[in-house]
Design an enzyme around this catalytic site. Structure first.
Site, mmCIF file in Angstrom:
data_model
loop_
_atom_site.group_PDB
_atom_site.id
_atom_site.type_symbol
_atom_site.label_atom_id
_atom_site.label_comp_id
_atom_site.label_asym_id
_atom_site.label_seq_id
_atom_site.Cartn_x
_atom_site.Cartn_y
_atom_site.Cartn_z
ATOM 1 N N LYS A 38 -1.746 -13.669 5.334
ATOM 2 C CA LYS A 38 -0.387 -13.637 4.671
ATOM 3 C C LYS A 38 0.402 -12.689 5.372
ATOM 4 C CE LYS A 38 -1.980 -10.441 1.182
ATOM 5 N NZ LYS A 38 -2.737 -10.085 -0.047
ATOM 6 N N ARG A 134 -2.437 -9.219 -12.871
ATOM 7 C CA ARG A 134 -1.575 -9.775 -12.229
ATOM 8 C C ARG A 134 -1.274 -11.319 -12.335
ATOM 9 N NH1 ARG A 134 -1.499 -8.414 -5.660
ATOM 10 N NH2 ARG A 134 -3.300 -10.223 -5.733
ATOM 11 N N HIS A 165 -9.310 -10.642 -8.431
ATOM 12 C CA HIS A 165 -8.991 -9.442 -7.433
ATOM 13 C C HIS A 165 -9.352 -8.159 -7.934
ATOM 14 C CE1 HIS A 165 -6.996 -8.123 -3.667
ATOM 15 N NE2 HIS A 165 -5.873 -7.730 -4.298
ATOM 16 N N ARG A 224 -12.580 -12.040 1.151
ATOM 17 C CA ARG A 224 -11.137 -12.348 1.559
ATOM 18 C C ARG A 224 -10.887 -11.126 2.367
ATOM 19 N NH1 ARG A 224 -11.014 -13.448 -4.193
ATOM 20 N NH2 ARG A 224 -9.645 -11.430 -4.237
ATOM 21 N N TYR A 268 22.439 12.171 12.015
ATOM 22 C CA TYR A 268 23.145 12.051 10.517
ATOM 23 C C TYR A 268 22.942 13.097 9.943
ATOM 24 C CZ TYR A 268 24.446 7.091 12.142
ATOM 25 O OH TYR A 268 24.937 6.039 12.689
ATOM 26 N N CYS A 315 17.623 7.004 12.679
ATOM 27 C CA CYS A 315 18.773 6.111 12.865
ATOM 28 C C CYS A 315 18.269 4.501 12.549
ATOM 29 C CB CYS A 315 19.816 6.341 13.877
ATOM 30 S SG CYS A 315 20.306 7.861 14.235
ATOM 31 N N MET A 316 19.196 3.672 12.473
ATOM 32 C CA MET A 316 19.003 2.457 12.332
ATOM 33 C C MET A 316 18.021 1.605 13.808
ATOM 34 S SD MET A 316 21.464 -0.921 11.450
ATOM 35 C CE MET A 316 22.078 -0.419 10.062
ATOM 36 N N ASP A 317 18.639 2.339 14.797
ATOM 37 C CA ASP A 317 17.949 1.878 15.926
ATOM 38 C C ASP A 317 17.577 2.708 17.063
ATOM 39 O OD1 ASP A 317 19.443 -0.889 15.346
ATOM 40 O OD2 ASP A 317 21.237 0.077 15.998
HETATM 41 C C1 LIG Z 1 -3.942 -9.303 -0.163
HETATM 42 C C2 LIG Z 1 -5.318 -10.133 -0.777
HETATM 43 C C3 LIG Z 1 -6.482 -9.737 -0.284
HETATM 44 C C4 LIG Z 1 -6.707 -8.925 1.127
HETATM 45 O O1 LIG Z 1 -6.606 -7.685 0.601
HETATM 46 P P1 LIG Z 1 -7.346 -6.592 1.836
HETATM 47 O O2 LIG Z 1 -7.338 -5.277 0.668
HETATM 48 O O3 LIG Z 1 -6.291 -6.540 2.808
HETATM 49 O O4 LIG Z 1 -8.414 -6.932 2.205
HETATM 50 C C5 LIG Z 1 -7.534 -10.404 -0.871
HETATM 51 N N1 LIG Z 1 -7.353 -11.034 -2.102
HETATM 52 C C6 LIG Z 1 -5.981 -11.424 -2.735
HETATM 53 C C7 LIG Z 1 -6.039 -12.026 -3.925
HETATM 54 C C8 LIG Z 1 -4.973 -10.732 -1.844
HETATM 55 O O5 LIG Z 1 -3.878 -10.886 -2.581
#
Ligand SMILES: *Cc1c(COP(=O)(O)O)cnc(C)c1O
Length: 387
Positions: A38, A134, A165, A224, A268, A315-317
């Site tokens: 992601k 969540r 999760h 995951r 700044y 700064c920004m850049d």
């Molecule tokens: C982002 C996410 C992960 C990955 O988590 P890490 O800590 O980066 O391994 C796994 N499962 C779900 C549901 C997530 O949202």
């Protein structure tokens, strides 16, 4: 492949290979790896990393946050399974079936809506809320089972799995350890009830990066893998059995070098005043590139193998730093914002700690205007700009 040497990120696929292989060794054969890609692979750019994972690393499972990311993966020729971890509006159900994507299911009413809008079987993994609070089916296990059973009877739904999760799998705290164990026990209990009642689930999964390391269970069919794939720590305070290799380095150029007199104000807000004669360099990156403004007067960069302190506001850049200790520095020289040179290393986790956040947010925040220079077998293989 030339690119503008102003602010750029180097993404090393060799490091990703190393992290993936070490993680695979650690968790063994019974659990397959789902690479979490992601947010464009946590800022590392999905169009370089994901095809590499599929074609060279034989990864067959991917997770994204939304349907746009899933669509991008299909467009780049990803044929493996793709799970959307977040919400997709039910009106988009036809896209899920067309692209053959697995959708996370947040609750029973959502499954009904998906089923109503779909024009074929939408494949889902139902989220089970075991303590993250969540998304997911929640309440006692029998209630959750009842809802799963109802979901499994919906006309346009194929219930293929359940997942949960962890909220604190990376924590050192003893109470958090009990919390994580209870989360795992809850989803296993739900899976057991399903099995006892003949509700078949192809995949039950609950391990994230940290979970696979500290709470491995072969009851989780998938791990995951996110942050460790990219070489960062789930929590830098907690050791890992192997040392992940950070896959991204963030670099910029020196634009100008000059001496300033004692008492000279820099940037700044005049938050830095030279305490003596100082040699100052201006660096070509700023908060618009994702280098946090919170590092003003706090951060450091590496130039010619030496650490240089940031002077005044980012700064920004652009920003300025004290290069008094560096002898032959000139415009065009390289400054390492994240990465290693000589004996010095600055990680995204270090930057995160200084900026009051985590390494995850730093790498995800390296902005679109920073080209990603892809390295494989030590050689530059592509330069990518976000489309
Ligand atoms: C982002 C996410 C992960 C990955 O988590 P890490 O800590 O980066 O391994 C796994 N499962 C779900 C549901 C997530 O949202």
């Amino acid at each position: 492949m030339d690119f503008l040497k102003r602010a750029w990120a180097e993404v090393n696929l060799d490091s990703i290979e190393y992290n993936l292989k070490e993680y695979r060794k650690l968790i063994g054969e019974k659990t397959d790896i789902m690479c979490v890609v992601k947010a464009s692979c946590y800022g590392h750019f999905d169009n370089a990393v994901v095809p590499f994972l599929q074609n060279e690393m034989n990864v067959r499972w991917f997770a994204v946050s939304n349907i746009h990311e899933a669509h991008r993966l299909r467009d780049m020729g990803i044929t493996g399974e793709i799970l959307i971890l977040g919400y997709t509006p039910p009106e988009n159900a036809p896209y899920l079936t067309k692209l053959d994507i697995i959708q996370a299911c947040t609750e029973l009413s959502y499954a009904k809506e998906l089923s109503k809008h779909a024009d074929g079987k939408v494949r889902i993994h139902a989220a089970i809320d075991t303590g993250m609070t969540r998304i997911g089916l929640h309440g006692d296990n029998e209630k959750i089972y009842g809802e799963l059973k109802e979901i499994s009877t919906l006309e346009n739904i194929a219930l293929e799995g359940i997942f949960t999760h962890f909220a604190v799998a990376d924590s050192l705290d003893a109470d958090d350890e009990l919390y994580t164990k209870a989360q795992a026990e809850k989803i296993i209990a739900v899976a057991d009830i399903c099995e006892k009642n003949g509700l078949a689930l192809e995949k039950v999964h609950f391990l994230n990066s940290a979970g696979g390391v500290y709470y491995y269970s072969e009851r989780s069919a998938l791990a995951r893998l996110g942050i460790i794939l990219y070489g960062l720590y789930p929590d830098p305070a907690k050791a890992l059995p192997f040392k992940p290799k950070p896959a991204m380095e963030f670099k910029a150029a020196v634009a100008q070098v000059k001496y300033i007199d004692e008492g000279t104000n820099v940037s700044y807000g005049r938050t830095y005043t030279a305490p003596k004669k100082v040699k100052l360099a201006t660096i070509t990156a700023g908060y618009a590139d994702g280098y946090p403004r919170a590092l003003s007067n706090k951060g450091q960069v590496i130039i010619k193998g030496k650490r240089c302190k940031i002077t005044g506001r980012i700064c920004m850049d652009q920003f300025m730093c004290d290069v008094s200790d560096i002898e032959d520095i000139k415009p065009g020289d390289e400054a390492i914002l994240i990465g290693s040179q000589g004996n010095e290393t600055i990680t995204a986790d270090d930057i995160g700690a200084l900026a009051g956040t985590i390494g995850y947010e730093i790498v995800c925040g390296i902005s679109a205007r920073v080209p990603r220079v892809i390295l494989r077998h030590g050689e530059q293989t592509a330069v990518l700009e976000i489309e």
